[in-house]
Structure formats: structure tokens, C-alpha cells
Design a protein around this motif. Structure first.
Motif, PDB file in Angstrom:
ATOM      1  N   CYS A  61     -44.830   8.526 -44.416  1.00 46.47           N
ATOM      2  CA  CYS A  61     -45.917   7.580 -44.107  1.00 46.47           C
ATOM      3  C   CYS A  61     -46.982   8.268 -43.245  1.00 46.47           C
ATOM      4  O   CYS A  61     -46.665   9.103 -42.399  1.00 46.47           O
ATOM      5  N   ASP A  62     -48.242   7.898 -43.464  1.00 44.89           N
ATOM      6  CA  ASP A  62     -49.340   8.444 -42.663  1.00 44.89           C
ATOM      7  C   ASP A  62     -49.125   8.180 -41.169  1.00 44.89           C
ATOM      8  O   ASP A  62     -49.606   8.918 -40.319  1.00 44.89           O
ATOM      9  N   CYS A  70     -45.762   1.933 -42.858  1.00 38.28           N
ATOM     10  CA  CYS A  70     -46.843   0.940 -42.903  1.00 38.28           C
ATOM     11  C   CYS A  70     -46.871   0.170 -44.218  1.00 38.28           C
ATOM     12  O   CYS A  70     -47.267  -0.987 -44.254  1.00 38.28           O
ATOM     13  N   GLY A  71     -46.450   0.831 -45.304  1.00 44.06           N
ATOM     14  CA  GLY A  71     -46.399   0.134 -46.589  1.00 44.06           C
ATOM     15  C   GLY A  71     -47.729   0.069 -47.312  1.00 44.06           C
ATOM     16  O   GLY A  71     -47.788  -0.362 -48.465  1.00 44.06           O
ATOM     17  N   CYS A  73     -50.418   2.751 -46.741  1.00 43.90           N
ATOM     18  CA  CYS A  73     -51.114   4.026 -46.890  1.00 43.90           C
ATOM     19  C   CYS A  73     -50.843   4.595 -48.283  1.00 43.90           C
ATOM     20  O   CYS A  73     -49.948   4.130 -48.991  1.00 43.90           O
ATOM     21  N   CYS A  76     -47.130   5.610 -48.791  1.00 44.73           N
ATOM     22  CA  CYS A  76     -46.208   4.476 -48.941  1.00 44.73           C
ATOM     23  C   CYS A  76     -46.387   3.815 -50.305  1.00 44.73           C
ATOM     24  O   CYS A  76     -45.421   3.515 -51.003  1.00 44.73           O
TER      25      CYS A  76
HETATM   26 ZN   LIG Z   1     -47.503   4.382 -44.810  1.00 50.23          ZN
END
Ligand SMILES: [Zn+2]
Length: 392
Positions: A61-62, A70-71, A73, A76
Motif C-alpha cells: 500500500c502507498d 488504504c484500499g 491507492c 491496493c
Molecule cells: Zn493502499
């Protein structure tokens, strides 16, 4: 496929309910120090693949490495939709044998294209042939610092000990009915259901037999099958959809069996069959008899099996009247009945026979247990209380 299940795969480790072993994995991901190979072991539908994807997302994830990806980026998103270059998912059961492993071995030393880590998720790894394991063992012996393997299996004993000793094993357990029910309730509400019967969710939880995936699959079927949209979810809807027997009526049958009340058993059975098929009735009896057997043997209801106070108190009563021997006997007879039905016997006759063999001590096989039951009866007659409410 199970669209709803894929949509509601947990987005962070915090939502992987009830799996203790997962915490260690989450900590390692958060610290950016993952083990180079994990072995996820557990029955189907317990969240192995979901957690494997979370590991991949958390590491790349970023905002990461993080246990709360975060879901949203680029990284993700691409892992969620299966397009990520650095995350490969392989199904060993679909023939990814030696060639698949060789391909992995060749690509594992390549630096990740975009993310920090390359993550290889191998499902159903028990399907690997001997040569595939040998090839894979080499890759485990020379781990690459930016590569994480996650092997998922339902059958740990089929994983060679040489591999087991080089991986970090995490066990996934079947989930208690109420944990699945809670999850089903949450999803039903988020899917727009305005009225959800808690008993209905619990029925789904039980029918799922420990598997989140099966529970969500049942909910998916119900919501899509509802003519009026997913406005409500009632126990009648669930009973109709999954053919589950009415639990109150099933308890009544068990109570009569425990009291050796033959007419009462037949009457309760007739009521039960008015609401479901004999096979569903046997299914319901089996489920409750199993609970009684376990709770009797343990001397109480373990936390993992507690559901509603009403259900718990009925099970508690049966542990005293039916007890472990009675429940075990019933389970045996239900098993025989199901076998005979599968072989073409009349379902109703087999159900009644199974119940009567347990309710009427005279039909019991001549063994110590039936002798004891007969002695009890004789003793009851001698002291003027036969304990069955029947004339002698
Ligand atoms: Zn992410």
C-alpha cells in the motif's frame, strides 16, 4: 461465483474476525518484517485467501507497510481486482505443477515492478505433486528478501515436513455460528435490508457450519432471490431457502426422545414434518444432538457454542435428560437413516425408525445400555413411578 463474498472480503486485519493467529501476521506486516513464507492452514471458507491478499495489500500500500491498507491507492486497487504485477495468485489444484513452480522460481529474483514486495499466493497447495514440492523447496532454501510466499491449504499433513519446517504456520479455525451471524447481519444492513430478524441471521450462521464464505453465499442467494428487494430478512425466508428444520419443533422431538415418550415423539415428529422434508429434519436433529453430545461431554456449553439464551437453556436441559450416551445413540441412528435414504429407502419411515429406536428402550439393541434402561424401567414400576407418564 460468490459476488457478495468477494465484495465483503475484509479490508483490514481488524475485520478478520476470531482468527487469533492472524494477529502475528498483521504485526509482521505493519513492521515491514514479513516472514518469507507462510503456511495458512484451515477448512475452506475460513478466510485464508482473504488474509493472504491483505498481506499483499498491507506490504505494498502507498501508505504502508501497514496493517490497515488504504484500499483506494493504485496498489491496493490492483491487488483487489487481480491485476497487480507484483502479486500472483496460483491455484495448485488447477494443474499449476512443476511448470508453475519453475515459473515462480525464475520470476522471484526479479525486483518488484511497482510495489515493495512480490507476493505469491498458492491456493490448495496440497495438490502439488512430489516434483513440484522439490522445485519449490529450492526457492524456500534461497529466499529473496523482497518475496513473500503464502501457501494456503486445507490439508496440512500433505505438506512435506521439509517445507513445514521452513514456513511460518498460521491456523484458521471454523467460526462459531454467532460470529458468522454477526457478519451476515452487518452485510445485510449494508446491502440495504431495513429489517433483519436476528434469528434469521443465526439460522444462516448455523447453516454455514463454520464457514464465512458459505454464510455469505446463503445471504447472497436470499437477497437476490427476494422478489421485493432486500427490504427484510426473516426466519421464514431463511427456512424456505435453506430448507432448515424449525428448531423449536426439533427441540420438542428431542425432548420426547429423551423422556422415552413414544407417542409424544411420533406426534412431535409429525409436526416437524409438516414444516420440512425428512432429510432436513434429520439434519436439524443431527445438529442439535451433536451440540448436546459435546456440551454433555464438556460438562457445560463452551463459549464458542453459545448462541441465544433461549437456545442455550434448551441445550442445557437436554444435556441433563438426553445426555452424551443418548445424543451419541441418536447421532448413530441418524447416520444410519441418512445412509439408507441415500440408498433409496423411504425418508419418513427411516426418520421415524431412527427416533423410535432411541425413544423406545424396547427397540434398543441388546447391550449393556439397553439392559440398564430396562432395569431403570423395572425399578420405576417397582417404586410406582415409571418416569414416562405412560401407563405400564
Ligand atoms: Zn493502499
Amino acid at each position: 461465483m460468490n459476488a457478495l463474498y468477494n465484495r465483503y472480503r475484509p479490508g483490514t486485519f481488524a475485520y478478520v474476525l476470531g482468527q487469533d493467529g492472524v494477529q502475528a501476521v498483521a504485526n509482521a506486516v505493519r513492521n515491514g518484517e514479513p516472514h518469507h513464507a507462510y503456511l495458512f492452514v484451515g477448512p475452506r471458507g475460513t478466510g485464508k485467501t482473504s488474509v493472504a491478499r491483505l498481506v499483499a495489500m498491507g506490504l505494498n500500500c502507498d501508505q504502508g507497510p501497514t496493517a490497515v491498507p488504504c484500499g483506494v491507492c493504485q496498489s491496493c486497487q490492483s491487488i483487489k481486482d487481480g491485476s497487480a504485477m507484483d502479486v500472483r495468485e496460483i491455484d495448485a489444484a488447477s494443474g499449476a505443477g512443476v511448470d508453475g513452480v519453475r515459473e515462480l522460481t525464475q520470476s522471484m529474483h526479479v525486483v518488484p515492478a511497482f510495489g515493495r514486495y512480490r507476493v505469491f499466493i498458492i491456493d490448495e497447495v496440497q495438490a502439488f505433486a512430489k516434483q513440484a514440492w522439490q522445485a519449490f523447496l529450492k526457492t524456500l532454501e534461497e529466499p529473496s528478501p523482497q518475496t513473500v510466499f503464502i501457501l494456503c491449504t486445507t490439508d496440512a499433513h500433505k505438506v512435506p515436513p521439509t517445507v513445514q519446517s521452513r514456513v511460518s504456520r498460521i491456523d484458521f479455525r471454523l467460526q462459531p455460528a454467532e460470529v458468522i451471524a454477526e457478519c451476515v447481519l452487518g452485510i445485510a444492513v449494508r446491502e440495504g435490508a431495513t429489517q433483519v430478524d436476528e434469528d434469521a441471521a443465526l439460522m444462516i450462521g448455523r447453516a454455514a457450519r463454520g464457514s464465512f464464505r458459505d454464510g455469505i453465499q446463503i445471504l447472497d442467494d436470499l437477497l437476490r432471490g427476494a422478489d421485493l428487494g432486500p427490504a427484510s430478512l426473516t426466519r421464514e425466508m431463511v427456512a424456505e431457502r435453506i430448507g432448515q428444520s424449525d428448531e423449536a419443533l426439533t427441540f420438542k422431538v428431542l425432548g420426547s426422545v429423551a423422556g422415552h415418550d413414544v407417542p409424544g415423539t411420533l406426534e412431535a415428529c409429525a409436526y416437524l414434518l409438516a414444516s420440512c422434508e425428512p432429510a432436513d429434519a434429520l439434519d436439524g436433529l443431527e445438529r442439535l444432538a451433536r451440540e448436546v453430545m459435546i456440551c454433555s461431554s464438556l460438562g457445560g456449553i463452551p463459549t464458542s457454542m453459545q448462541t441465544t439464551p433461549a437456545h442455550d437453556s434448551l441445550i442445557g436441559a437436554l444435556t441433563k435428560t438426553l445426555g452424551a450416551p443418548g445424543a451419541a445413540r441418536l447421532l448413530e441412528e441418524v447416520g444410519v437413516a441418512l445412509q439408507r435414504i441415500a440408498a433409496g429407502a423411504d425418508p419418513r419411515v427411516r426418520l421415524e425408525l431412527a427416533l423410535l429406536k432411541c425413544a423406545d428402550p424396547q427397540l434398543a439393541p441388546t447391550n449393556v445400555e439397553s439392559l440398564a434402561a430396562r432395569l431403570d424401567r423395572v425399578e420405576g414400576i417397582a417404586t410406582g413411578q415409571n418416569g414416562t407418564g405412560r401407563p405400564t
